[in-house]
Design a protein around this motif. Structure first.
Motif, PDB file in Angstrom:
ATOM      1  N   ILE A 124       0.855  -1.206   0.000  1.00 52.03           N
ATOM      2  CA  ILE A 124       0.000   0.000   0.000  1.00 52.03           C
ATOM      3  C   ILE A 124       0.885   1.249   0.000  1.00 52.03           C
ATOM      4  N   TYR A 125       1.944   1.205   0.829  1.00 54.81           N
ATOM      5  CA  TYR A 125       2.819   2.366   0.958  1.00 54.81           C
ATOM      6  C   TYR A 125       3.632   2.644  -0.307  1.00 54.81           C
ATOM      7  N   ARG A 126       3.696   1.712  -1.207  1.00 55.65           N
ATOM      8  CA  ARG A 126       4.355   1.979  -2.492  1.00 55.65           C
ATOM      9  C   ARG A 126       3.474   2.877  -3.375  1.00 55.65           C
ATOM     10  N   HIS A 127       2.193   2.930  -3.049  1.00 51.15           N
ATOM     11  CA  HIS A 127       1.249   3.699  -3.867  1.00 51.15           C
ATOM     12  C   HIS A 127       0.771   4.984  -3.191  1.00 51.15           C
ATOM     13  N   PHE A 128       0.707   4.971  -1.881  1.00 44.11           N
ATOM     14  CA  PHE A 128       0.294   6.145  -1.108  1.00 44.11           C
ATOM     15  C   PHE A 128       1.181   6.252   0.130  1.00 44.11           C
ATOM     16  N   LYS A 129       1.522   7.484   0.493  1.00 39.39           N
ATOM     17  CA  LYS A 129       2.392   7.693   1.655  1.00 39.39           C
ATOM     18  C   LYS A 129       1.736   7.215   2.944  1.00 39.39           C
ATOM     19  N   ASN A 130       0.416   7.474   3.038  1.00 45.06           N
ATOM     20  CA  ASN A 130      -0.280   7.171   4.286  1.00 45.06           C
ATOM     21  C   ASN A 130      -1.794   7.239   4.055  1.00 45.06           C
ATOM     22  N   LYS A 131      -2.526   6.983   5.107  1.00 40.31           N
ATOM     23  CA  LYS A 131      -3.994   7.013   5.055  1.00 40.31           C
ATOM     24  C   LYS A 131      -4.491   8.411   4.674  1.00 40.31           C
ATOM     25  N   PHE A 132      -3.846   9.435   5.181  1.00 39.76           N
ATOM     26  CA  PHE A 132      -4.242  10.808   4.876  1.00 39.76           C
ATOM     27  C   PHE A 132      -4.203  11.061   3.371  1.00 39.76           C
ATOM     28  N   GLU A 133      -3.137  10.602   2.724  1.00 37.90           N
ATOM     29  CA  GLU A 133      -3.022  10.806   1.272  1.00 37.90           C
ATOM     30  C   GLU A 133      -4.140  10.068   0.530  1.00 37.90           C
ATOM     31  N   ILE A 134      -4.506   8.899   1.023  1.00 31.90           N
ATOM     32  CA  ILE A 134      -5.623   8.162   0.418  1.00 31.90           C
ATOM     33  C   ILE A 134      -6.904   8.974   0.542  1.00 31.90           C
ATOM     34  N   LEU A 135      -7.153   9.509   1.727  1.00 32.10           N
ATOM     35  CA  LEU A 135      -8.370  10.298   1.951  1.00 32.10           C
ATOM     36  C   LEU A 135      -8.377  11.564   1.103  1.00 32.10           C
ATOM     37  N   MET A 136      -7.242  12.229   0.981  1.00 28.72           N
ATOM     38  CA  MET A 136      -7.182  13.432   0.147  1.00 28.72           C
ATOM     39  C   MET A 136      -7.417  13.084  -1.321  1.00 28.72           C
ATOM     40  N   THR A 137      -6.938  11.935  -1.752  1.00 33.16           N
ATOM     41  CA  THR A 137      -7.164  11.503  -3.133  1.00 33.16           C
ATOM     42  C   THR A 137      -8.647  11.230  -3.371  1.00 33.16           C
ATOM     43  N   ILE A 138      -9.311  10.640  -2.383  1.00 32.51           N
ATOM     44  CA  ILE A 138     -10.757  10.419  -2.492  1.00 32.51           C
ATOM     45  C   ILE A 138     -11.470  11.764  -2.644  1.00 32.51           C
ATOM     46  N   LEU A 139     -11.111  12.717  -1.815  1.00 30.80           N
ATOM     47  CA  LEU A 139     -11.746  14.039  -1.884  1.00 30.80           C
ATOM     48  C   LEU A 139     -11.418  14.738  -3.205  1.00 30.80           C
ATOM     49  N   ASP A 140     -10.194  14.604  -3.662  1.00 25.38           N
ATOM     50  CA  ASP A 140      -9.828  15.194  -4.963  1.00 25.38           C
ATOM     51  C   ASP A 140     -10.686  14.612  -6.076  1.00 25.38           C
ATOM     52  N   SER A 141     -10.974  13.314  -5.983  1.00 24.52           N
ATOM     53  CA  SER A 141     -11.799  12.689  -7.022  1.00 24.52           C
ATOM     54  C   SER A 141     -13.225  13.233  -6.988  1.00 24.52           C
ATOM     55  N   PHE A 142     -13.758  13.526  -5.791  1.00 26.18           N
ATOM     56  CA  PHE A 142     -15.098  14.134  -5.691  1.00 26.18           C
ATOM     57  C   PHE A 142     -15.104  15.494  -6.384  1.00 26.18           C
ATOM     58  N   GLU A 143     -14.074  16.259  -6.121  1.00 23.51           N
ATOM     59  CA  GLU A 143     -13.981  17.595  -6.709  1.00 23.51           C
ATOM     60  C   GLU A 143     -13.883  17.512  -8.229  1.00 23.51           C
ATOM     61  N   LEU A 144     -13.098  16.580  -8.710  1.00 25.62           N
ATOM     62  CA  LEU A 144     -12.901  16.410 -10.145  1.00 25.62           C
ATOM     63  C   LEU A 144     -14.189  16.000 -10.847  1.00 25.62           C
ATOM     64  N   ILE A 145     -14.979  15.134 -10.212  1.00 27.69           N
ATOM     65  CA  ILE A 145     -16.249  14.697 -10.800  1.00 27.69           C
ATOM     66  C   ILE A 145     -17.139  15.898 -11.094  1.00 27.69           C
ATOM     67  N   ALA A 146     -17.319  16.768 -10.104  1.00 30.49           N
ATOM     68  CA  ALA A 146     -18.189  17.929 -10.284  1.00 30.49           C
ATOM     69  C   ALA A 146     -17.630  18.890 -11.322  1.00 30.49           C
ATOM     70  N   THR A 147     -16.338  19.120 -11.265  1.00 33.81           N
ATOM     71  CA  THR A 147     -15.720  20.034 -12.223  1.00 33.81           C
ATOM     72  C   THR A 147     -15.882  19.513 -13.647  1.00 33.81           C
ATOM     73  N   ASP A 148     -15.668  18.221 -13.821  1.00 33.31           N
ATOM     74  CA  ASP A 148     -15.811  17.628 -15.156  1.00 33.31           C
ATOM     75  C   ASP A 148     -17.230  17.779 -15.689  1.00 33.31           C
ATOM     76  N   VAL A 149     -18.212  17.571 -14.826  1.00 32.71           N
ATOM     77  CA  VAL A 149     -19.612  17.689 -15.250  1.00 32.71           C
ATOM     78  C   VAL A 149     -19.920  19.129 -15.633  1.00 32.71           C
ATOM     79  N   LEU A 150     -19.527  20.056 -14.796  1.00 33.47           N
ATOM     80  CA  LEU A 150     -19.855  21.463 -15.038  1.00 33.47           C
ATOM     81  C   LEU A 150     -19.100  22.057 -16.226  1.00 33.47           C
ATOM     82  N   ASN A 151     -17.980  21.455 -16.577  1.00 32.68           N
ATOM     83  CA  ASN A 151     -17.191  21.972 -17.694  1.00 32.68           C
ATOM     84  C   ASN A 151     -17.297  21.113 -18.954  1.00 32.68           C
ATOM     85  N   SER A 152     -18.210  20.163 -18.940  1.00 35.25           N
ATOM     86  CA  SER A 152     -18.323  19.264 -20.087  1.00 35.25           C
ATOM     87  C   SER A 152     -18.932  19.989 -21.289  1.00 35.25           C
ATOM     88  N   GLU A 153     -18.562  19.506 -22.438  1.00 39.87           N
ATOM     89  CA  GLU A 153     -19.083  20.069 -23.687  1.00 39.87           C
ATOM     90  C   GLU A 153     -20.597  19.862 -23.791  1.00 39.87           C
TER      91      GLU A 153
END
Length: 192
Positions: A42-71
């Motif tokens: 796991i640590y080869r892919h993420f530094k720690n649990k915090f980084e995993i959680l931030m990546t989850i939150l980043d994905s939420f943000e990206l989903i909305a941005t992609d929808v709102l900026n879609s063609e």
């Protein structure tokens, strides 16, 4: 956000673990056991649990941005843009109920200052983007302008969040997309 296949698997398992057992049970050990790999892997892919959680939150943000900026929504009316965004949210929840349990459960992140700040920033970002859509609709006469645009945002999105929570708490026992469409039809009457 470019994730490797293993990173995406770690994220998916993490979302499922949080949805099923709560954020307190999200540990590197539990993630590794669920996937069937070692903890050091796991640590080869993420530094720690915090980084995993931030990546989850980043994905939420990206989903909305992609929808709102879609063609797809570029040339839609303001009401149609809002509908597109709402129905996309409902569809995503139906496709991934675990994601919906986490996406609309901000309390999962409130015990960590950085995570709660990130969640709040995401919420404000969505509000700001939808505020632009609502304000543009008001200027064009598509949306009533006798109610503050931020109040209209809350009138639209508060019930959506409640409906998704009810759906999740019911064990997904009703047709979320159908109920979401009914709710939107009622909201449109308020907005016009």
């Amino acid at each position: 956000m470019d994730l490797t296949a293993r990173q995406q698997e770690i994220i998916n398992v993490s979302v499922s673990l949080i949805a099923d057992k709560g954020i307190q049970n999200l540990t590197i050990k539990n993630i590794a056991q669920t996937i069937g790999i070692s903890e050091p892997a796991i640590y080869r892919h993420f530094k720690n649990k915090f980084e995993i959680l931030m990546t989850i939150l980043d994905s939420f943000e990206l989903i909305a941005t992609d929808v709102l900026n879609s063609e797809e929504i570029k040339d839609l009316s303001s009401l149609d843009k809002i509908e597109f965004f709402l129905l996309d949210r409902y569809r995503r929840c139906v496709e991934n109920p675990n994601l919906s349990k986490l996406m609309f459960a901000e309390e999962n992140f409130q015990d960590d200052e950085q995570l709660s700040k990130k969640v709040l920033n995401i919420m404000h970002s969505h509000k700001d983007e939808m505020h632009k859509v609502i304000s543009a609709g008001q200027k064009l006469g598509e949306i009533r302008d006798d109610i503050d645009s931020i109040a209209l945002f809350r009138i639209i999105f508060g019930p959506m969040r409640l409906l998704i929570k009810q759906w999740g708490l019911s064990g997904c026992r009703f047709d979320l997309l159908e109920e979401g469409k009914k709710l939107w039809e009622a909201e449109k009457k308020i907005l016009k």
